[in-house]
Enzyme design. Structure first.
Site, mmCIF file in Angstrom:
data_model
loop_
_atom_site.group_PDB
_atom_site.id
_atom_site.type_symbol
_atom_site.label_atom_id
_atom_site.label_comp_id
_atom_site.label_asym_id
_atom_site.label_seq_id
_atom_site.Cartn_x
_atom_site.Cartn_y
_atom_site.Cartn_z
ATOM 1 N N ASP A 1 0.821 -1.201 0.000
ATOM 2 C CA ASP A 1 0.000 0.000 0.000
ATOM 3 C C ASP A 1 0.864 1.263 0.000
ATOM 4 O O ASP A 1 1.934 1.304 0.600
ATOM 5 C CB ASP A 1 -0.890 -0.006 1.250
ATOM 6 C CG ASP A 1 -1.812 1.189 1.338
ATOM 7 O OD1 ASP A 1 -2.668 1.334 0.450
ATOM 8 O OD2 ASP A 1 -1.665 1.988 2.287
ATOM 9 N N GLU B 1 1.039 -0.478 -5.105
ATOM 10 C CA GLU B 1 0.085 0.603 -5.338
ATOM 11 C C GLU B 1 0.917 1.879 -5.417
ATOM 12 O O GLU B 1 1.235 2.502 -4.410
ATOM 13 C CB GLU B 1 -0.946 0.705 -4.224
ATOM 14 C CG GLU B 1 -2.047 1.702 -4.552
ATOM 15 C CD GLU B 1 -2.466 2.584 -3.382
ATOM 16 O OE1 GLU B 1 -3.399 3.379 -3.557
ATOM 17 O OE2 GLU B 1 -1.848 2.502 -2.313
#
Length: 643
Positions: free
Chosen positions: A317, A370
């Site tokens: 993330d 990401e």
């Protein structure tokens, strides 16, 4: 407190300590934390914690009435800052924390950074536990080793465990990991998804953070059960042929007192200077990637999930926030690197080391970033100057695609290039196409409510979007609820609105996704060259007047090639001619306008004959009838008998 003798396998050796201090102990979770073991014939628990700036550390818990003096730990004499000790008779299920007194006089009770189990929030104690489990997924793990995962069809179902389904008869309580294991694998198998991606399941104090503010990095959240219960869920998914991806958050951590922040009275895991150590957007601490012991903590955590829980991939993330020192900061709010630049050199090295270690120990798993900027080489090997990820979320494709589809069809002719643009960079990295949870919250509308037009047009638009997505190069990812066109935005406090699937329009979307997944898995042209220019060719992306696109997807065998034709207006295009690679007959093999999906059923059941009429720089072409707001797929059927 009993001295820990060398006959305990949990004891840290000098070699362990040296690796930890060098930042290269990628299995340090086997040593630090709490471990049930035996010393001199006595069963008990060994504790060890890194707190180099502590004056005293004791273990407190329900077993000693949270007495802060009864069970002190002893600091090792090697300068490592590791405190350790053994408590005889202490076993599984006991709650505990470390009571730490710093040299400055600061006193605090901390959870164990390496605890494998925690109390259920809002309670914050760590729990002595083991990781014993009898796995039954040997066939899955064996098959996982055959071939690169990127050479197979990857279709990911993103799931938030707390809100996929809830127990209706008990006022909407969470389903446990084991209850999910009775439903989720069967559903994913039915739908044809290759993987489930769980939003972070690691322990987190605030449920509304969706798991992105972690305190228990080594523990599945006890909201849904024990570590073994989560293993059971992973095991069940594997036995159903479904891979498991975990969201992993090495970018920041919350400021809750029982967590990692200011751990031993100093900024141990985070930078002391808030210009490097505090995230302005999320009000959280940023890891100090230049500290070796912090690197060992994080990389060993990644390895831990692959090792102990048989996880198949990690999605990292907020990588962009790690790469840039000025991320979400104004001038004067950040510190340049040693060369005066904005790149976080320590984070870059950390990500390279993380990916190298993961692929060293588990060459058959993959990692996904990401990363929302144009950082070069995210999916290139570290030795070639890249970060070493296997895939990257294609955020530009997501933004451009949703922006295009949210426009009324009458305006789309002015934005033809917006949809075509993604192929300019589609092979600069290995991409996943994400329609994730972030796109259906905070007033952005659900996927179906993003679509313009009346009821029929909304659903036709969504069918066309999904058809286009599966025809576009890259792996696929879809967030739960979008698989049956849920009307509500995602709400983490409630179950998905599964009753909507009783409506034929919503059920049609679900059937479409099921068939698209099966079509994807059955057509080598859609995955064999998913990340290469060799697997894609435009026929025509310039017909802005009609808002029609046509392209070819290619596999290793030219006989597998597929032709996609997309019409993004509600006007049926008749006698619409496209150039084809070779003369012969072409068969329609997929059509999002099929009546079973809720379409108008303008299907072409007959093989379409090509003619020697030049079109799109090709010698031969075929005339088509293209339904409105639909994607049709053609495949070469056979040549002419006289050729």
């Amino acid at each position: 407190m009993t001295d820990l003798q060398n006959n305990s396998s949990a004891k840290l050796s000098d070699f362990d300590v040296n690796l930890f201090r060098a930042g290269t102990h990628y299995h340090v979770y086997n040593k630090l934390g709490s471990h049930i073991t035996e010393v001199d014939g006595q069963r008990g628990t060994y504790f060890s914690v890194w707190a180099p700036n502590a004056k005293d550390v004791t273990v407190v818990g329900n077993f000693n009435g949270w007495n802060r003096t009864e069970n002190p730990l002893t600091v090792r004499g090697d300068g490592s800052g590791i405190w350790e000790g053994f408590i005889a008779g202490l076993g599984k299920g006991e709650y505990y924390k470390y009571f730490i007194t710093s040299h400055s006089g600061h006193q605090v009770e901390k959870g164990d950074p390496y605890a494998v189990h925690w109390e259920t929030p809002p309670h914050t104690a760590s729990v002595v536990w083991d990781l014993e489990y009898e796995w039954k997924d040997s066939e899955w793990l064996s098959n996982r080793k055959s071939g690169s995962p990127l050479e197979k069809p990857i279709s990911v179902y993103e799931v938030h465990i707390g809100s996929w389904r809830r127990a209706h008869e008990e006022e909407g309580r969470f389903l446990t990991y084991r209850e999910l294991a009775a439903e989720l694998p069967e559903y994913c198998k039915y739908m044809g998804f290759s993987h489930v991606e769980f939003m972070p399941i690691m322990e987190h104090p605030f449920y509304g953070s969706w798991g992105y503010q972690l305190t228990g990095y080594f523990a599945p959240s006890s909201r849904f059960g024990t570590p073994q219960d989560f293993m059971f869920l992973v095991d069940a998914l594997h036995q159903a042929g479904i891979g498991v991806i975990l969201d992993w958050v090495p970018s920041h951590f919350p400021t809750d007192e029982h967590g990692l922040g200011y751990f031993d009275g100093t900024h141990l895991y985070e930078h002391a200077d808030p210009r490097k150590g505090f995230h302005p957007d999320w009000k959280s601490f940023i890891f100090n990637y230049g500290r070796n012991e912090v690197k060992a903590f994080l990389i060993s955590n990644a390895i831990y999930w692959l090792d102990k829980f048989h996880i198949d991939a990690l999605r990292v993330d907020a990588v962009a926030s790690m790469l840039y020192l000025d991320y979400s900061r104004n001038e004067g709010e950040w510190i340049p690197n040693q060369y005066g630049g904005r790149e976080n050199l320590e984070a870059i090295d950390f990500l390279k080391e993380f990916n190298t270690a993961v692929h060293q120990y588990f060459p058959d798993v993959f990692t996904v970033a990401e990363e929302s900027t144009a950082w070069p080489g995210v999916t290139q090997l570290p030795q070639n100057g890249g970060l070493g990820f296997d895939m990257k979320w294609m955020m530009g494709w997501m933004h451009d695609t949703l922006s295009y589809f949210q426009k009324e069809p009458v305006y789309r002719s002015h934005h033809q290039g917006q949809l075509a643009f993604s192929t300019h960079y589609a092979f600069s990295e290995k991409f996943t196409l994400p329609l994730s949870h972030d796109e259906v919250v905070y007033g952005k509308h659900s996927m179906i409510n993003k679509m313009p037009g009346d009821h029929w047009q909304q659903f036709a638009n969504l069918r066309a979007l999904y058809g286009y997505m599966f025809g576009h190069p890259g792996a696929k990812l879809l967030f739960m609820g979008a698989d049956f066109a849920q009307r509500h935005e995602w709400r983490h406090d409630f179950s998905l609105d599964w009753d909507e699937n009783l409506n034929p329009s919503h059920n049609g979307i679900q059937l479409l996704l099921k068939d698209l997944n099966e079509f994807y898995a059955s057509q080598p042209a859609l995955y064999e060259k998913n990340f290469s220019w060799e697997g894609f060719e435009w026929i025509d992306n310039q017909d802005s007047t009609n808002s029609v696109f046509s392209w070819i997807r290619k596999g290793n065998n030219p006989e597998d090639d597929l032709i996609f034709v997309a019409n993004f207006t509600p006007v049926v295009r008749t006698n619409y001619r496209i150039g084809v690679p070779k003369p012969g007959y072409y068969q329609e093999v997929f059509n999002t306008d099929n009546q079973k999906y809720g379409g108008s059923d303008l299907l072409e059941l007959k093989e379409q004959e090509s003619y020697p009429i030049p079109k799109h720089s090709r010698v031969h072409s075929i005339p088509l009838r293209i339904p409105g707001l639909a994607v049709v797929v053609l495949k070469y059927a056979k040549g002419f008998d006289w050729l």
